[in-house]
Design a protein around this motif. Structure first.
Motif, PDB file in Angstrom:
ATOM      1  N   MET A   1      46.367  35.612  48.574  1.00 23.68           N
ATOM      2  CA  MET A   1      46.769  37.280  49.481  1.00 23.68           C
ATOM      3  C   MET A   1      46.182  37.842  49.240  1.00 23.68           C
ATOM      4  O   MET A   1      45.393  37.867  48.364  1.00 23.68           O
ATOM      5  N   PRO A   2      45.035  38.653  50.130  1.00 22.37           N
ATOM      6  CA  PRO A   2      44.438  39.504  49.636  1.00 22.37           C
ATOM      7  C   PRO A   2      45.068  40.918  49.219  1.00 22.37           C
ATOM      8  O   PRO A   2      46.191  41.146  49.323  1.00 22.37           O
ATOM      9  N   GLY A   3      44.299  41.571  48.391  1.00 26.44           N
ATOM     10  CA  GLY A   3      44.741  42.964  48.055  1.00 26.44           C
ATOM     11  C   GLY A   3      45.456  42.932  46.927  1.00 26.44           C
ATOM     12  O   GLY A   3      45.860  43.548  46.953  1.00 26.44           O
ATOM     13  N   LEU A   4      45.560  41.775  45.816  1.00 25.56           N
ATOM     14  CA  LEU A   4      46.081  41.677  44.802  1.00 25.56           C
ATOM     15  C   LEU A   4      45.281  42.675  43.804  1.00 25.56           C
ATOM     16  O   LEU A   4      44.332  42.194  43.737  1.00 25.56           O
ATOM     17  N   SER A   5      46.575  42.841  42.939  1.00 27.61           N
ATOM     18  CA  SER A   5      45.687  43.676  41.355  1.00 27.61           C
ATOM     19  C   SER A   5      45.668  43.071  40.293  1.00 27.61           C
ATOM     20  O   SER A   5      45.364  41.408  41.102  1.00 27.61           O
ATOM     21  N   GLU A   6      44.651  43.765  39.741  1.00 27.01           N
ATOM     22  CA  GLU A   6      43.665  42.662  38.226  1.00 27.01           C
ATOM     23  C   GLU A   6      45.127  41.779  37.904  1.00 27.01           C
ATOM     24  O   GLU A   6      44.618  41.053  37.593  1.00 27.01           O
ATOM     25  N   GLN A   7      46.203  42.611  36.848  1.00 21.49           N
ATOM     26  CA  GLN A   7      47.453  42.220  37.043  1.00 21.49           C
ATOM     27  C   GLN A   7      47.966  41.120  37.547  1.00 21.49           C
ATOM     28  O   GLN A   7      48.210  40.233  36.421  1.00 21.49           O
ATOM     29  N   GLN A   8      48.210  41.341  38.711  1.00 19.61           N
ATOM     30  CA  GLN A   8      48.807  39.866  39.397  1.00 19.61           C
ATOM     31  C   GLN A   8      48.008  39.311  39.428  1.00 19.61           C
ATOM     32  O   GLN A   8      48.477  37.751  39.425  1.00 19.61           O
ATOM     33  N   LEU A   9      46.481  39.362  39.195  1.00 18.37           N
ATOM     34  CA  LEU A   9      45.959  37.808  39.823  1.00 18.37           C
ATOM     35  C   LEU A   9      45.924  37.495  38.298  1.00 18.37           C
ATOM     36  O   LEU A   9      45.904  36.278  37.834  1.00 18.37           O
ATOM     37  N   ARG A  10      45.560  38.212  37.296  1.00 16.46           N
ATOM     38  CA  ARG A  10      46.269  37.620  35.621  1.00 16.46           C
ATOM     39  C   ARG A  10      47.097  36.476  35.576  1.00 16.46           C
ATOM     40  O   ARG A  10      47.524  35.577  34.908  1.00 16.46           O
ATOM     41  N   GLN A  11      48.891  37.059  36.415  1.00 15.08           N
ATOM     42  CA  GLN A  11      49.484  36.632  35.807  1.00 15.08           C
ATOM     43  C   GLN A  11      49.716  34.978  36.612  1.00 15.08           C
ATOM     44  O   GLN A  11      50.939  34.160  35.838  1.00 15.08           O
ATOM     45  N   ALA A  12      49.249  35.574  38.089  1.00 14.94           N
ATOM     46  CA  ALA A  12      49.373  33.825  38.492  1.00 14.94           C
ATOM     47  C   ALA A  12      48.051  33.116  37.899  1.00 14.94           C
ATOM     48  O   ALA A  12      48.723  31.780  38.235  1.00 14.94           O
ATOM     49  N   SER A  13      47.344  33.878  36.897  1.00 18.61           N
ATOM     50  CA  SER A  13      46.325  32.195  36.280  1.00 18.61           C
ATOM     51  C   SER A  13      46.776  31.849  35.269  1.00 18.61           C
ATOM     52  O   SER A  13      47.157  31.185  35.062  1.00 18.61           O
ATOM     53  N   GLU A  14      47.634  32.607  34.696  1.00 20.95           N
ATOM     54  CA  GLU A  14      48.758  32.410  33.456  1.00 20.95           C
ATOM     55  C   GLU A  14      50.254  31.115  33.779  1.00 20.95           C
ATOM     56  O   GLU A  14      49.860  30.313  33.345  1.00 20.95           O
ATOM     57  N   VAL A  15      50.338  31.553  34.608  1.00 20.26           N
ATOM     58  CA  VAL A  15      51.032  30.664  35.528  1.00 20.26           C
ATOM     59  C   VAL A  15      50.486  29.547  35.776  1.00 20.26           C
ATOM     60  O   VAL A  15      51.507  28.741  35.219  1.00 20.26           O
ATOM     61  N   ILE A  16      49.746  28.965  36.130  1.00 20.06           N
ATOM     62  CA  ILE A  16      49.191  27.780  36.908  1.00 20.06           C
ATOM     63  C   ILE A  16      48.346  27.448  35.730  1.00 20.06           C
ATOM     64  O   ILE A  16      48.793  25.942  35.071  1.00 20.06           O
ATOM     65  N   ALA A  17      47.970  27.978  34.874  1.00 21.22           N
ATOM     66  CA  ALA A  17      47.934  27.357  33.590  1.00 21.22           C
ATOM     67  C   ALA A  17      48.726  26.886  32.443  1.00 21.22           C
ATOM     68  O   ALA A  17      48.885  25.939  32.576  1.00 21.22           O
ATOM     69  N   ARG A  18      49.445  27.904  31.849  1.00 22.68           N
ATOM     70  CA  ARG A  18      50.964  27.678  31.654  1.00 22.68           C
ATOM     71  C   ARG A  18      51.866  26.032  32.130  1.00 22.68           C
ATOM     72  O   ARG A  18      51.617  25.087  31.386  1.00 22.68           O
ATOM     73  N   GLN A  19      51.388  26.042  33.239  1.00 21.58           N
ATOM     74  CA  GLN A  19      51.880  24.903  34.162  1.00 21.58           C
ATOM     75  C   GLN A  19      51.125  23.307  34.548  1.00 21.58           C
ATOM     76  O   GLN A  19      52.209  22.270  33.660  1.00 21.58           O
TER      77      GLN A  19
END
Length: 596
Positions: free
Chosen positions: A390-408
């Motif tokens: 999705m466009p327009g994501l904040s840096e915090q949202q990008l970091r949270q999404a990356s952490e979810v993918i890495a953790r799972q």
């Protein structure tokens, strides 16, 4: 009554109980073979039904993600159209978006920017879908653009300002062959019918899509029958309904597959019984002939008394009469041995079937558990992946999404590594880098690996002081893996703020490495098989980590490769548990002296 009649009667009386008691287990064995064939077809039908629903679940997830698109929320239809074309490219499917008036707003079957035809005649059908507010799967239909048999998943949803849409995910019916097994050599056929008994797909080439189901199968669909359906043209069919689509999966098989083994068992058993009877009759005839001959010789000798010199009866005649009782005994003894052998073989067969059923259940439970454990991380990964797109994501949202993918992904990697480790150990492909090492660094590394997990549960993870430095000859990495597995289990199976203790002591020439906790404990019925593959305790709602039941099996294999053993002890549920590893000690003084 003549001797031959008496012998025939004796053998008949002896064989009748054998035949009667042989027939009952035979009948049970024949029924069991037939039931096994039926269960095999039912499991195949259910598995195929699950595969059909899986395709629709994937499409449903995609549509739910698209329905939450910011472009659609902002009514940027051109941008949403381009995004839909990009996502559907290469999928072999069509995405159509209808508004509440039945007008198509997006159709990926047509190029981006093409003026869409007036479809407001669909308004009544679209209104019914919007009133239902649930995902539905259509029956077989002809595509309005491609003019080929198609099926579709229709998803009604609402956005802000009471805007309502219906999103349809459609593809050609022939793509449903992905959910069907390939054709086999036994003539088994897999078919998918819609709720109107129209053929959607078959795993056999030449099937006419859209054809009506045979009357027997159609009647079973209408009555909701899921059992075995005899077919007039021969063979059987088993039906399984799809909970999501209201479709039916039908598996047809020949009579040979269902009844073949049972018929062969009955035929072979009947022939064996007939041969036994024929052999008994022949034996009776031969024995009676020999006895009659001996009696005849004796009568001839008796008739000659007083009129001629005495005649000595042939010794063979008297011996046959004297040995008659022993012969009957031997015959009875042989029959008893035959009956005992048959009973033993029957018990072995029943035991083998029970073992096979238990192994099959363990396999099914493990596959279900493996699917569950691998599916759980996929949902957050999929959501995070869509979020990243999705466009327009904040840096915090990008970091949270990356952490979810890495953790799972890390969780899935641990599951796969456990599977690979167990596979290598059980096949003897693992090699140990054994060398003398102190047990203290092993304990420290394992505690370090699991410390964060224990801290998250507020456990008190402690190591008992050691009175001496204890050495073993082992692989440091594998021993750390063993101890970390035991500590992880103690952490998972203990309520928050529990005490977990690691202790290493000398016991003669062995090292005793103990991990104890005051957690949930182990049920008495689970203790004997706690180290078996796929064995697990009852899952509790607070045990969200899951697992495949491989850790303790891997612990035992690695400890045994080190020449040691591992045992589990527990007083019962809620009483905590204690795992004790016994390894041979390595005497560093002797090793140093030998080296000098």
């Amino acid at each position: 009554m003549k001797v031959r009649s008496l012998l025939a009667l004796t053998i008949t009386v002896a064989l009748v109980p054998v035949v009667v008691f042989f027939a009952a287990p035979l009948a049970r064995l024949v029924d069991a073979e037939r039931d096994a064939g039926v269960r095999s077809l039912q499991e195949a039908a259910r598995a195929t039904s699950v595969a059909v629903d899986a395709q629709w679940n994937e499409a449903s997830g995609l549509m739910r993600a698209l329905s939450a698109s910011s472009k659609l929320e902002a009514e940027q239809m051109d941008a949403f159209d381009a995004k839909a074309h990009s996502i559907m490219n290469g999928r072999g499917a069509i995405l159509v978006l209808y508004d509440a008036n039945g007008q198509q707003r997006v159709n990926t079957a047509m190029p981006v920017g093409t003026v869409l035809p007036d479809t407001r005649a669909e308004r009544e059908r679209i209104s019914k879908l919007l009133a239902g507010t649930r995902v539905s799967v259509t029956d077989l239909m002809t595509g309005p653009v491609v003019r080929r048999p198609m099926v579709a998943l229709e998803y009604p949803f609402s956005l802000a300002e009471d805007r309502q849409y219906v999103m349809a995910y459609a593809f050609e019916a022939k793509q449903m062959v992905k959910a069907l097994p390939p054709p086999d050599n036994e003539g088994t056929t897999y078919l998918i019918y819609d709720s109107k008994a129209k053929l959607i797909q078959s795993n056999r080439s030449g099937a006419l899509i859209g054809a009506e189901a045979p009357p027997a199968i159609a009647a079973a669909m209408r009555s909701g029958q899921n059992g075995l359906v005899p077919l007039p043209e021969g063979g059987y069919a088993v039906l399984a309904s799809s909970g999501m689509s209201n479709w039916w999966v039908v598996v047809t098989a020949s009579e040979e597959r269902i009844d073949g083994n049972a018929r062969r068992i009955a035929l072979l058993s009947g022939l064996g019984l007939l041969m036994a009877l024929l052999l008994a009759v022949a034996t009776a005839w031969a024995i009676s002939a020999r006895i009659a001959k001996a009696i005849g010789q004796t009568s001839a000798a008796a008739g000659a008394i007083g009129s001629a010199p005495p005649l000595r009866p042939a010794p063979s005649g008297i011996a046959e009469v004297d040995e008659l009782g022993e012969s009957i005994y031997q015959a009875a003894h042989l029959l008893a041995e035959a009956a005992a052998e048959r009973e033993r073989l029957l018990v072995q067969a029943q035991h083998a079937r029970e073992v096979a059923d238990a192994q099959n259940r363990a396999k099914d439970e493990f596959l279900a558990m493996l699917g569950h454990e691998l599916r759980n991380p996929m949902a957050p990964i999929s959501v995070a992946a869509h979020m990243l797109a999705m466009p327009g994501l904040s840096e915090q949202q990008l970091r949270q999404a990356s952490e979810v993918i890495a953790r799972q992904s890390s969780h899935m990697n641990r599951l796969v590594n456990d599977l690979l480790d167990v596979s290598r150990v059980t096949r003897g492909l693992i090699s140990l880098d054994r060398k003398p090492l102190s047990i203290q660094p092993v304990i420290a590394s394992a505690v370090e690996q699991t410390g964060s997990l224990a801290a998250g549960q507020r456990h008190q993870l402690a190591v008992a002081p050691m009175t001496e430095d204890l050495w073993v000859n082992g692989d440091a990495i594998r021993l750390v893996q063993v101890l970390a597995n035991l500590l992880a289990n103690a952490i998972k199976y203990s309520p928050p703020q529990s005490a977990i203790l690691v202790e290493a002591v000398r016991d003669g020439g062995d090292l005793l490495l103990t991990v104890s906790d005051n957690g949930s404990g182990i049920e008495a019925g689970l203790l004997p098989r706690i180290f078996d593959l796929f064995s697990q305790g009852v899952r509790r709602p607070d045990r969200a980590d899951g697992g495949l039941g491989l850790g303790l099996a891997l612990v035992r294999k690695i400890v045994e490769l080190h020449g040691g053993s591992v045992a589990a002890y527990s007083e019962g549920p809620g009483q905590g548990s204690r795992f004790v590893i016994r390894l041979p000690l390595h005497d560093m003084r002797e090793a140093t002296a030998a080296a000098q």
